[in-house]
Design an enzyme around this catalytic site. Structure first.
Site, PDB file in Angstrom:
ATOM      1  N   GLN A  87      40.528  36.586  41.585  1.00 13.00           N
ATOM      2  CA  GLN A  87      39.146  36.953  42.201  1.00 13.00           C
ATOM      3  C   GLN A  87      38.235  36.151  41.003  1.00 13.00           C
ATOM      4  O   GLN A  87      37.260  35.859  41.209  1.00 13.00           O
ATOM      5  CB  GLN A  87      38.415  38.107  42.574  1.00 13.00           C
ATOM      6  CG  GLN A  87      39.244  38.394  44.161  1.00 13.00           C
ATOM      7  CD  GLN A  87      38.887  39.758  44.586  1.00 13.00           C
ATOM      8  OE1 GLN A  87      38.090  40.519  44.138  1.00 13.00           O
ATOM      9  NE2 GLN A  87      39.113  40.219  45.853  1.00 13.00           N
ATOM     10  N   HIS A 109      37.916  45.218  48.705  1.00 10.42           N
ATOM     11  CA  HIS A 109      38.338  46.205  48.059  1.00 10.42           C
ATOM     12  C   HIS A 109      37.742  46.132  46.686  1.00 10.42           C
ATOM     13  O   HIS A 109      37.032  44.975  46.245  1.00 10.42           O
ATOM     14  CB  HIS A 109      39.877  45.789  47.771  1.00 10.42           C
ATOM     15  CG  HIS A 109      40.434  46.647  46.761  1.00 10.42           C
ATOM     16  ND1 HIS A 109      40.593  48.090  46.727  1.00 10.42           N
ATOM     17  CD2 HIS A 109      41.332  46.401  45.827  1.00 10.42           C
ATOM     18  CE1 HIS A 109      40.911  48.639  45.926  1.00 10.42           C
ATOM     19  NE2 HIS A 109      41.785  47.588  45.051  1.00 10.42           N
ATOM     20  N   GLY A 135      45.147  42.883  58.420  1.00  6.96           N
ATOM     21  CA  GLY A 135      44.474  41.859  59.026  1.00  6.96           C
ATOM     22  C   GLY A 135      44.805  41.822  60.603  1.00  6.96           C
ATOM     23  O   GLY A 135      43.971  41.506  61.484  1.00  6.96           O
TER      24      GLY A 135
END
Length: 342
Positions: A87, A109, A135
């Site tokens: 990320q 998260h 998911g």
């Protein structure tokens, strides 16, 4: 005091109306959020890196796919749906240069934000909408007209309606059908990491493996050890999920109950709890995340070796052989399924 549970009546899709929603990454959570939001009438685009195997999958499922930076520049709400350790680089290289004031960053998260791996500018919203399920379950429950309970959290509210956007997103993915609970990035991150490490993954797998090894080292057949320490665990966990710990105890034999309440505390006791508190402290002070980032940047050598050692353990060989004898146990190619969304 019990947490407030927001319902569909308290979440409104109108806060997503007229907005373009970008999902950056098309893995387990990303594809479920994107499909559910699209089916809820939202305008959704997908942002992927050049060469992503997921591009063709997303296009086949009806999405416009753009390079990540272009998707961020186009969208009003941007969901970061890539793995935690990727990320920061994605944010630095593709998100930040294309992020305008008043936009919304959404996470499922809080690790990257809470521990400062990502430091968002102050003129954007930073929110979380986190379903408490994988998911594929988020998607399947939505298709059945149901939903997976979800968390929301607000880290920055630059526009004054960040919470409304988080609730709207929760409604769009079906979470408000089940219920939405508000938390914080700190609380979600630290409790999530603790649960994974001390109980759900680390604790459970270590307990199962130690029990298996104890029986095998005492001369019992590995097949018997597997049945008693791993296979039957699902029965107990299912009972606890359905009815709580006391409900599980109600459903088992008196002998099992007596062994539970008199012997369980000898295995999980004040020493175990002391270790749990140490693990929690390492989570709270950032030690775990620091070590994880160093391991990741160092090429995952220890990580990969420990995983490979685990795959070679006798419990894995025994389990594979025994599962082939049980036609009622679903045989899933988990690695193959995950690879199709990468």
């Amino acid at each position: 005091m019990p947490a407030k549970v927001y319902t569909e009546e308290e979440a409104d899709l109108k806060f997503l109306n007229g907005k373009t929603l970008a999902v950056v990454g098309y893995g387990s959570q990303g594809h479920a959020h994107a499909l559910n939001l699209k089916d809820s009438g939202c305008e959704v685009i997908i942002g992927l890196y050049e060469g992503s195997k997921s591009k063709s999958v997303a296009e086949e499922q009806g999405f416009k796919v753009l390079p990540t930076g272009e998707a961020v520049a186009t969208a009003d709400v941007i969901m970061i749906a890539v793995p935690d350790m990727k990320q920061a680089d994605v944010y630095e290289n593709d998100v930040a240069p294309n992020l305008a004031a008043g936009k919304t960053l959404l996470f499922t998260h809080g690790l990257s934000v809470h521990y400062g791996l990502i430091k968002p500018r102050e003129d954007v919203n930073v929110i979380m909408t986190a379903p408490k399920g994988p998911g594929h379950t988020v998607r399947s429950q939505y298709l059945e007209g149901k939903g997976v309970p979800s968390l929301i959290a607000i880290y920055q509210d630059a526009t004054g309606d960040a919470k409304d956007i988080a609730l709207g997103w929760a409604k769009g993915i079906g979470g408000a059908r089940a219920g939405v609970i508000e938390t914080t990035f700190k609380e979600e991150t630290e409790t999530d990491l603790f649960g994974e490490q001390a109980v759900l993954c680390g604790g459970a797998s270590a307990l199962v493996t130690a029990g298996f090894e104890t029986l095998v080292e005492a001369g019992y057949q590995p097949e018997m050890a597997y049945f008693e320490c791993l296979h039957e665990l699902k029965l107990i966990v299912d009972l606890m999920v359905e009815s709580g710990v006391s409900g599980m105890r109600f459903s088992i034999s008196e002998t099992a109950k007596y062994g539970d309440i008199t012997r369980g505390p000898r295995v999980i006791n004040k020493h175990s709890k002391k270790a749990m508190k140490e693990i929690l402290k390492e989570i709270q002070n950032g030690t775990f995340t620091k070590q994880w980032v160093e391991e990741y940047k160092g090429g995952l050598k220890n990580y990969n070796k420990m995983l490979e050692d685990g795959e070679k353990h006798q419990i894995e060989e025994t389990g594979k052989r025994l599962r082939d004898l049980m036609p009622w146990v679903p045989k899933k190619d988990i690695k193959g399924a995950q690879a199709s969304y990468s």
